[in-house]
Motif scaffolding. Structure first.
Motif, short mmCIF file in Angstrom:
data_model
loop_
_atom_site.label_atom_id
_atom_site.label_comp_id
_atom_site.label_asym_id
_atom_site.label_seq_id
_atom_site.Cartn_x
_atom_site.Cartn_y
_atom_site.Cartn_z
N TYR A 48 26.06 -55.91 5.26
CA TYR A 48 26.87 -54.71 5.21
C TYR A 48 25.95 -53.49 5.30
CZ TYR A 48 30.39 -57.98 3.68
OH TYR A 48 31.24 -59.04 3.61
N SER A 49 26.48 -52.44 5.82
CA SER A 49 25.71 -51.20 5.95
C SER A 49 25.52 -50.57 4.59
CB SER A 49 26.46 -50.23 6.87
OG SER A 49 25.81 -48.98 6.87
N THR A 50 24.34 -50.02 4.38
CA THR A 50 24.07 -49.31 3.14
C THR A 50 24.38 -47.82 3.29
OG1 THR A 50 21.77 -48.99 3.78
CG2 THR A 50 22.28 -50.93 2.43
N GLU A 51 24.77 -47.42 4.49
CA GLU A 51 25.12 -46.01 4.71
C GLU A 51 26.48 -45.71 4.10
OE1 GLU A 51 24.98 -44.96 8.80
OE2 GLU A 51 22.90 -45.58 9.04
N ALA A 52 26.65 -44.46 3.76
CA ALA A 52 27.94 -44.02 3.23
C ALA A 52 28.99 -44.12 4.34
CB ALA A 52 27.83 -42.58 2.75
N PRO A 53 30.25 -44.31 3.97
CA PRO A 53 31.32 -44.35 4.98
C PRO A 53 31.34 -43.04 5.78
CG PRO A 53 32.15 -45.05 2.84
CD PRO A 53 30.75 -44.54 2.62
N ALA A 54 31.88 -43.10 6.96
CA ALA A 54 31.87 -41.96 7.88
C ALA A 54 32.51 -40.72 7.26
CB ALA A 54 32.58 -42.33 9.17
N ASP A 55 33.61 -40.88 6.53
CA ASP A 55 34.26 -39.70 5.95
C ASP A 55 33.36 -39.02 4.90
OD1 ASP A 55 34.64 -41.94 4.30
OD2 ASP A 55 36.47 -41.14 3.42
N GLU A 56 32.60 -39.83 4.16
CA GLU A 56 31.68 -39.25 3.18
C GLU A 56 30.51 -38.55 3.90
OE1 GLU A 56 30.38 -41.98 0.18
OE2 GLU A 56 32.42 -42.68 -0.20
N GLN A 57 30.06 -39.12 5.01
CA GLN A 57 28.99 -38.49 5.77
C GLN A 57 29.45 -37.15 6.34
OE1 GLN A 57 27.19 -41.05 8.70
NE2 GLN A 57 27.08 -42.76 7.29
N ILE A 58 30.67 -37.12 6.83
CA ILE A 58 31.22 -35.87 7.39
C ILE A 58 31.35 -34.83 6.28
CG2 ILE A 58 33.30 -34.83 8.39
CD1 ILE A 58 33.62 -37.51 9.97
N ASP A 59 31.86 -35.25 5.12
CA ASP A 59 32.01 -34.33 3.99
C ASP A 59 30.65 -33.80 3.55
OD1 ASP A 59 33.54 -33.02 1.87
OD2 ASP A 59 32.54 -34.45 0.52
#
Length: 193
Positions: free
Chosen positions: A93-104
């Motif tokens: 699984y990706s350790t990156e934050a979900p896309a909506d959190e990245q956008i925020d």
């Protein structure tokens, strides 16, 4: 016999190199892929046993090149889906934050940058040197030629103004406001409240 095949290849096949390149660019993603396909096509054409009986060498050249491009694309597509299937089996699984959190987070960062841009020039320089570059008070005093109390005043002023700007744009939630509220309030005259 080899010289005859070589002459045939140069006169009937190799002379179409530029046209073959242009044709294969439609089917590939890069110049390296095109060159690989051209070379593979040439190898197949040169290896033909009864090359003398070919009515239209150019048509055969382009047909072989087309088939090889389609076959390569099919192989790459299969490899891509096989790779995805393999990853799913590994439960990676990706350790990156979900896309909506990245956008925020990006929006909040842009809002913070806009807040810093609105600070008065000296305040902005002190604030950026301290909070972004993490210079010590002594280093900032040396670079800007200001006192430690001036540095403290501008850092506090920068924090308050950035907080107020971000709150005003809706980019600062109440939990964030509570975390920043420990910073001293600075009046426009520069004195702490």
């Amino acid at each position: 016999m080899a010289d005859e095949r070589h002459d045939w290849f140069l006169n009937q096949i190799f002379r179409h190199r530029a046209a073959l390149h242009r044709y294969l660019q439609r089917f590939t993603s890069g110049a390296e892929d095109v060159e690989d396909l051209v070379q593979e096509t040439y190898v197949r054409m040169y290896a033909l046993r009864d090359y003398r009986n070919i009515e239209s060498p150019r048509a055969l050249l382009f047909r072989i090149a087309h088939n090889m491009a389609v076959e390569r694309a099919r192989r790459q597509s299969t490899q891509a889906t096989d790779s995805v299937a393999d990853l799913e089996l590994l439960n990676v699984y990706s350790t990156e934050a979900p896309a909506d959190e990245q956008i925020d987070a990006r929006r909040r960062f842009e809002s913070f940058c806009a807040a810093v841009d609105r600070l008065p020039p000296l305040c902005r320089r002190v604030f950026v040197l301290r909070k972004v570059y993490r210079l010590s008070h002594d280093e900032i005093a040396e670079v800007l030629g200001v006192s430690h109390s001036t540095i403290e005043k501008h850092v506090a002023k920068g924090l308050v103004r950035c907080r107020d700007y971000m709150r005003g744009t809706g980019m600062l939630e109440m939990t964030d406001v509570n975390n920043l509220s420990a910073a001293p309030r600075v009046r426009d005259g520069g004195h702490s409240e």
